[in-house]
Design a protein around this motif. Structure first.
Motif, PDB file in Angstrom:
ATOM      1  N   ILE A  36      39.507  36.857  35.933  1.00 44.16           N
ATOM      2  CA  ILE A  36      39.425  35.731  37.130  1.00 44.16           C
ATOM      3  C   ILE A  36      37.543  34.808  36.632  1.00 44.16           C
ATOM      4  O   ILE A  36      36.922  34.326  36.966  1.00 44.16           O
ATOM      5  CB  ILE A  36      38.310  36.703  37.574  1.00 44.16           C
ATOM      6  CG1 ILE A  36      37.244  37.299  37.310  1.00 44.16           C
ATOM      7  CG2 ILE A  36      39.021  37.562  38.931  1.00 44.16           C
ATOM      8  CD1 ILE A  36      36.306  38.306  38.113  1.00 44.16           C
ATOM      9  N   ALA A  37      37.879  34.928  34.823  1.00 45.26           N
ATOM     10  CA  ALA A  37      36.347  33.757  34.466  1.00 45.26           C
ATOM     11  C   ALA A  37      36.976  32.344  35.072  1.00 45.26           C
ATOM     12  O   ALA A  37      36.032  31.546  35.419  1.00 45.26           O
ATOM     13  CB  ALA A  37      36.730  33.832  32.712  1.00 45.26           C
ATOM     14  N   PRO A  38      38.384  32.044  35.677  1.00 44.90           N
ATOM     15  CA  PRO A  38      38.187  30.328  36.023  1.00 44.90           C
ATOM     16  C   PRO A  38      37.365  30.533  36.923  1.00 44.90           C
ATOM     17  O   PRO A  38      36.569  29.428  37.447  1.00 44.90           O
ATOM     18  CB  PRO A  38      39.493  30.199  36.063  1.00 44.90           C
ATOM     19  CG  PRO A  38      40.103  31.241  34.767  1.00 44.90           C
ATOM     20  CD  PRO A  38      38.732  31.819  34.307  1.00 44.90           C
ATOM     21  N   ASP A  39      37.801  31.364  38.026  1.00 40.27           N
ATOM     22  CA  ASP A  39      37.291  31.802  39.069  1.00 40.27           C
ATOM     23  C   ASP A  39      35.556  31.460  38.905  1.00 40.27           C
ATOM     24  O   ASP A  39      34.881  31.293  40.025  1.00 40.27           O
ATOM     25  CB  ASP A  39      38.158  32.881  39.874  1.00 40.27           C
ATOM     26  CG  ASP A  39      39.143  32.862  40.409  1.00 40.27           C
ATOM     27  OD1 ASP A  39      40.095  31.667  40.481  1.00 40.27           O
ATOM     28  OD2 ASP A  39      40.106  33.627  40.123  1.00 40.27           O
ATOM     29  N   LEU A  40      34.995  32.369  38.686  1.00 36.28           N
ATOM     30  CA  LEU A  40      33.770  32.896  38.264  1.00 36.28           C
ATOM     31  C   LEU A  40      33.164  31.375  38.268  1.00 36.28           C
ATOM     32  O   LEU A  40      31.984  30.922  38.257  1.00 36.28           O
ATOM     33  CB  LEU A  40      33.640  33.857  37.345  1.00 36.28           C
ATOM     34  CG  LEU A  40      33.862  35.253  38.114  1.00 36.28           C
ATOM     35  CD1 LEU A  40      33.560  36.800  36.719  1.00 36.28           C
ATOM     36  CD2 LEU A  40      32.842  35.739  39.023  1.00 36.28           C
ATOM     37  N   GLU A  41      33.635  30.962  36.867  1.00 37.98           N
ATOM     38  CA  GLU A  41      32.976  29.661  35.849  1.00 37.98           C
ATOM     39  C   GLU A  41      32.792  28.332  38.066  1.00 37.98           C
ATOM     40  O   GLU A  41      32.582  28.040  37.323  1.00 37.98           O
ATOM     41  CB  GLU A  41      34.037  29.361  35.577  1.00 37.98           C
ATOM     42  CG  GLU A  41      33.378  29.704  34.026  1.00 37.98           C
ATOM     43  CD  GLU A  41      34.259  29.857  32.603  1.00 37.98           C
ATOM     44  OE1 GLU A  41      35.393  29.406  32.828  1.00 37.98           O
ATOM     45  OE2 GLU A  41      33.706  30.238  31.460  1.00 37.98           O
ATOM     46  N   ALA A  42      34.248  28.794  37.628  1.00 37.83           N
ATOM     47  CA  ALA A  42      34.250  27.574  39.327  1.00 37.83           C
ATOM     48  C   ALA A  42      32.815  27.909  40.412  1.00 37.83           C
ATOM     49  O   ALA A  42      32.988  26.702  41.226  1.00 37.83           O
ATOM     50  CB  ALA A  42      35.662  27.651  39.692  1.00 37.83           C
ATOM     51  N   GLU A  43      32.602  28.804  40.012  1.00 32.85           N
ATOM     52  CA  GLU A  43      31.076  29.002  40.998  1.00 32.85           C
ATOM     53  C   GLU A  43      29.482  28.442  40.100  1.00 32.85           C
ATOM     54  O   GLU A  43      29.233  28.328  41.657  1.00 32.85           O
ATOM     55  CB  GLU A  43      31.326  30.431  41.785  1.00 32.85           C
ATOM     56  CG  GLU A  43      32.591  30.778  42.583  1.00 32.85           C
ATOM     57  CD  GLU A  43      32.179  30.196  43.888  1.00 32.85           C
ATOM     58  OE1 GLU A  43      31.499  30.359  44.309  1.00 32.85           O
ATOM     59  OE2 GLU A  43      33.858  29.927  44.138  1.00 32.85           O
ATOM     60  N   VAL A  44      29.771  28.433  39.641  1.00 34.36           N
ATOM     61  CA  VAL A  44      28.579  28.273  38.672  1.00 34.36           C
ATOM     62  C   VAL A  44      27.710  26.611  39.078  1.00 34.36           C
ATOM     63  O   VAL A  44      26.400  27.200  38.916  1.00 34.36           O
ATOM     64  CB  VAL A  44      29.014  28.399  36.907  1.00 34.36           C
ATOM     65  CG1 VAL A  44      27.827  27.535  36.607  1.00 34.36           C
ATOM     66  CG2 VAL A  44      29.842  29.185  36.502  1.00 34.36           C
ATOM     67  N   ILE A  45      28.202  25.723  39.507  1.00 35.54           N
ATOM     68  CA  ILE A  45      27.208  25.439  39.613  1.00 35.54           C
ATOM     69  C   ILE A  45      26.359  25.418  40.908  1.00 35.54           C
ATOM     70  O   ILE A  45      25.379  25.021  41.456  1.00 35.54           O
ATOM     71  CB  ILE A  45      28.193  23.165  38.851  1.00 35.54           C
ATOM     72  CG1 ILE A  45      28.891  23.119  37.746  1.00 35.54           C
ATOM     73  CG2 ILE A  45      27.407  22.125  40.187  1.00 35.54           C
ATOM     74  CD1 ILE A  45      29.010  22.265  37.437  1.00 35.54           C
ATOM     75  N   GLY A  46      27.824  25.905  41.652  1.00 37.39           N
ATOM     76  CA  GLY A  46      27.329  25.612  43.103  1.00 37.39           C
ATOM     77  C   GLY A  46      26.072  26.780  43.040  1.00 37.39           C
ATOM     78  O   GLY A  46      25.212  26.879  43.957  1.00 37.39           O
TER      79      GLY A  46
END
Length: 413
Positions: A36-46
């Motif tokens: 799930i690392a890519p999914d978590l990283e997709a949330e970082v900026i927001g």
């Protein structure tokens, strides 16, 4: 800072089923985090823009069951030992610092609930893997009333409180005469009072250099009733002394800070390595500079050495917990020393990455965010080198009546 487990480990020659199951959970949890690392990283900026973790981030963390790592199996948790949990936190913190910070806080649910009576644990667990926020300074006042207390106060740096289901507020207990109660030695009686998210008045003030997505706001509580069963003393040993959490809160808290620094140092090195191998506008690569490579090598060695010290220390802690034995003061000394040391290494590395990153680390982006977040995490009082003198004092033979408290050695009385 010592606690005696209510049960001993397995008999000599018998397999330690709990320890084996705990170790097996590490592989499963890390594999889940990898997935799930890519999914978590997709949330970082927001997350950073919002100043807290998104609902999607929290949902993903709940699915990992990281919040249940130290929660006993009898309460529906994974019943893991601290070193196994630390390995998972190290991996989580490599994904994102703020997510790792909140995940680390959240992973202490098990030790938090170990201070409450079983019926209160069931009450608090009505929410699915509740997120507990906490502040460290006892800047509130609790007045006893029938059935509990009336709590009023204001706290700063409420770690993760903006998105917490429950917030634990340390406060001074007052007497019927309106004066603070005092314990042995004349020090005020401090207890930890649990309130719901709805009872917290957020005050913001989290305009920080880094860790912006943790939602670690200032807040206040105004004359809120706290039932007696929701008030505990987290400076004492846990009420429920399962082996996994019998070290107590002020042993477990260093675990989450250590996990943060372990993850941050590795991610900083990864970011720097990738950057150094990309050609600049002039066609040159930083990795071709022999002086730069030598400096990277020194920091790689420093990170690996600090990590080895961390796991040597925590493996000793786990060995005692698995044997159902109390931790010694020396164990706690080395836990604190290894935690501070890995943060010193992280601070130095963040400075080096910022310098060598040039315009890339200057501008908004992944490298800059990791530099900022690492500096922010290294500002926490618990990782301050100010307690090095007490570490040395204990190693050289401090008086036996001194124990470890949040800010150094202190008298038992």
């Amino acid at each position: 800072m010592t606690a005696t487990a209510s049960e001993t480990g397995p008999a000599v020659g018998d397999p330690d089923v709990e320890a084996l199951e705990s170790a097996e959970q590490v592989t499963r949890l890390i594999a889940h985090l990898d997935a799930i690392a890519p999914d978590l990283e997709a949330e970082v900026i927001g997350n950073e823009r919002a100043g807290k973790l998104s609902d999607r981030t929290l949902e993903l963390l709940r699915e990992t069951r990281v919040p249940s790592m130290l929660l006993s199996k009898s309460a529906g948790g994974l019943g893991m030992f601290p070193t196994d949990a630390l390995r998972v936190l190290e991996r989580l913190c490599r994904i994102d610092a703020s997510i790792g910070w909140i995940g680390g806080n959240w992973s202490t649910t098990g030790i938090t609930l170990a201070y409450f009576a079983p019926e209160t644990v069931k009450e608090l667990l009505r929410k699915d893997q509740p997120l507990f926020g906490i502040s460290s300074a006892p800047t509130g006042r609790a007045v006893p009333v029938e059935g509990g207390y009336r709590l009023t106060g204001a706290w700063s740096y409420g770690s993760g409180d903006l998105q917490a289901d429950f917030v634990i507020c340390p406060a001074i207990e007052m007497g019927a005469d309106g004066k603070p109660l005092t314990g042995p030695g004349g020090s005020p009686v401090i207890r930890h009072f649990t309130v719901t998210h709805e009872a917290v008045n957020p005050k913001g003030n989290w305009d920080t250099l880094g860790l912006r997505a943790t939602g670690s706001i200032d807040f206040s509580v105004e004359d809120v009733f706290v039932p007696e069963s929701w008030a505990v003393n987290m400076s004492a040993p846990p009420a429920v002394a399962d082996r996994q959490v019998s070290g107590g809160m002020w042993v477990t808290i260093p675990m989450l800070h250590t996990g943060f620094a372990l993850g941050a140092t590795r991610r900083l090195l990864d970011e720097l390595t990738a950057f150094a191998q990309r050609p600049s506008s002039r066609g040159t690569k930083l990795a071709d500079d022999v002086v730069f490579r030598a400096e990277v090598a020194r920091r790689e060695v420093a990170v690996r050495s600090a990590r080895a010290f961390v796991y040597e220390t925590w493996n000793d802690v786990d060995a005692l917990l698995k044997a159902g034995r109390p931790l010694s003061r020396r164990n706690v000394t080395l836990v604190r020393a290894s935690m501070i040391h890995i943060h010193e290494v992280a601070r130095d590395l963040a400075s080096f990455v910022f310098e060598k990153g040039g315009g890339t680390s200057l501008r908004s982006g992944t490298m800059q965010r990791w530099v900022r977040d690492t500096f922010a995490g290294c500002q926490h009082f618990i990782v301050s080198p100010i307690i090095y003198p007490d570490i040395a004092w204990e190693l050289m033979g401090a008086p036996e009546d001194l124990v470890w408290g949040p800010q150094g050695l202190t008298s038992i009385g």
